[in-house]
Scaffold this motif. Structure first.
Motif, PDB file in Angstrom:
ATOM      1  N   LYS A 144       0.841  -1.187   0.000  1.00  0.00           N
ATOM      2  CA  LYS A 144       0.000   0.000   0.000  1.00  0.00           C
ATOM      3  C   LYS A 144       0.882   1.245   0.000  1.00  0.00           C
ATOM      4  N   TYR A 163       1.336   5.702  -0.962  1.00  0.00           N
ATOM      5  CA  TYR A 163       0.795   7.039  -1.166  1.00  0.00           C
ATOM      6  C   TYR A 163       1.463   7.657  -2.391  1.00  0.00           C
ATOM      7  N   SER A 201       3.588   2.944   2.741  1.00  0.00           N
ATOM      8  CA  SER A 201       3.063   3.060   4.097  1.00  0.00           C
ATOM      9  C   SER A 201       3.976   2.285   5.043  1.00  0.00           C
ATOM     10  N   ALA A 253       3.510  -1.296   4.489  1.00  0.00           N
ATOM     11  CA  ALA A 253       4.142  -1.782   3.265  1.00  0.00           C
ATOM     12  C   ALA A 253       5.641  -1.972   3.446  1.00  0.00           C
ATOM     13  N   LYS A 271      -0.431  -0.709  -4.572  1.00  0.00           N
ATOM     14  CA  LYS A 271      -1.822  -0.301  -4.503  1.00  0.00           C
ATOM     15  C   LYS A 271      -1.900   1.083  -3.877  1.00  0.00           C
ATOM     16  N   ILE A 308      -3.319   4.236  -1.987  1.00  0.00           N
ATOM     17  CA  ILE A 308      -4.310   4.464  -0.931  1.00  0.00           C
ATOM     18  C   ILE A 308      -4.447   5.973  -0.678  1.00  0.00           C
TER      19      ILE A 308
END
Length: 280
Positions: free
Chosen positions: A174, A176, A259, A262, A278, A280
Motif C-alpha cells: 500500500k 501514497y 506506508s 508496506a 496499490k 491508498i
C-alpha cells in the motif's frame, strides 16, 4: 549479558530508529518490520522503542548469562531453546545458561528476538540501532555480548498471540502518492500499478531494487529529501525503494511513498519474491 556464540548471516540491534538527525545526513535506521516488533514488545510489556535483535536469513547461536523472558516474531524460522523447538509470538522464560539457536529459514527473511526490558546498550544520537559509522559495527560479531536487565519474575497479561502467517506472504504494498507522482504520464501509471514486480538480488537495509522496469523519467530535478519507503524512478526506468538505512536525500523523482505497513511487508521479501503497488 547475551553472549553471541555465532552471529549468523546479518544480525543487528535495532529499536524504532533515530529521527532528529536527518538534516545531518544520518538515516533513521531502526527495525525493518515494525509490525512484528510492536507485537513482540507488547507481549513482553516493553516500551515500543525497546531494542531487539533483527536476524536476517541465517540465525545466530546465543547464550543467556542472566534470567529473563523472551519473545520471537517476524519471519518463520526453526528456533530452538536448549534444543527444544519454540515458536513466534509466545513468551518464554529464560534461565541462566540457556542456549538459543536457529535452524532453517521457512518463510520471510527477518526474524526478531526481544527480551524483557529490551537490550540496554548505550544509545548513540538517541537510538541503539546499529548503523556504521554512527555505531562501531553494522552487525553483531562472534564472541561478543549485549547487555540486558535481569528479570526473574514476570507474569505477562498475554502469553501468546495468534498472528496470521499471511502477513509474511502478502503481495500488495500500500502506497501514497510521492511528491513527483503528478508528473507521471498515463503509460507510466499503467505500468506502475499493473505490473507484478519482483525483488532483485540488490536488496538490503538501505534499499530494495526490482527486476522489472517501467518507462523512465528524463526530467532533471534538484536533490530533495527522502524517507524510508520512498520509491524513486531512475531515467532508465528502474525503481529503487529506500529502506531504513537509506540515504536522506536523492536526485531521482519520488513517485511513491510506502506506508509503514508496506515497508514491513517488503522487509520480509527476498530475491525473486513478487509484489504489486496499490494506491491508498
Amino acid at each position: 549479558m547475551l553472549n553471541i556464540i555465532k552471529a549468523g548471516f546479518f544480525t543487528t540491534l535495532q529499536d524504532q530508529g533515530r529521527f532528529l538527525f536527518r538534516n545531518m545526513g544520518v538515516p533513521v535506521s531502526g527495525v525493518m518490520d515494525t509490525m512484528a516488533v510492536s507485537k513482540i514488545n507488547a507481549l513482553l510489556e516493553n516500551d515500543d522503542n525497546d531494542a531487539v535483535l533483527e536476524i536476517t536469513m541465517t540465525g545466530p547461536v546465543l547464550s543467556f548469562e542472566e534470567p529473563t523472558f523472551i519473545a520471537l516474531g517476524g519471519a518463520e524460522m526453526a528456533v530452538f531453546l536448549n534444543d527444544l523447538p519454540i515458536r513466534n509470538y509466545r513468551v518464554y522464560q529464560i534461565k541462566k545458561g540457556d542456549v538459543l539457536s536457529y535452524g532453517k529459514l521457512e518463510n520471510g527473511i527477518r526474524n526478531y528476538l526481544g527480551v524483557k526490558g529490551g537490550f540496554t546498550t548505550e544509545p548513540i544520537l538517541g537510538s541503539r540501532s546499529f548503523y556504521k559509522p554512527v555505531t562501531q559495527h553494522n552487525s553483531v560479531k562472534d564472541h561478543t555480548s549485549l547487555p540486558y536487565g535481569i528479570c526473574k519474575d514476570f507474569k505477562p497479561k498475554i502469553t501468546e498471540l495468534k498472528v496470521d502467517a499471511s502477513i509474511i506472504e502478502a503481495k500488495v504494498l500500500k502506497v501514497y502518492k510521492g511528491p513527483e507522482f503528478q508528473q507521471l504520464h498515463p503509460n507510466q501509471l499503467e505500468q506502475l500499478f499493473y505490473t507484478e514486480f519482483s525483488v532483485a538480488k540488490e536488496n538490503n537495509r538501505m534499499a530494495y531494487q526490482v527486476n522489472e522496469t517501467i518507462e523512465g523519467y528524463q526530467v532533471s530535478m534538484l536533490t530533495s529529501a527522502t524517507l524510508p519507503g520512498t520509491v524513486q524512478l531512475t531515467p532508465a526506468g528502474k525503481l529503487i525503494i529506500l529502506m531504513k538505512d537509506g540515504q536522506t536525500t536523492g536526485g531521482y523523482p519520488r513517485i511513491l511513498q510506502l506506508s509503514d505497513e508496506a515497508i514491513a511487508v517488503l522487509s520480509q521479501k527476498k530475491s525473486g519474491d513478487h509484489f504489486t503497488f496499490k494506491l491508498i
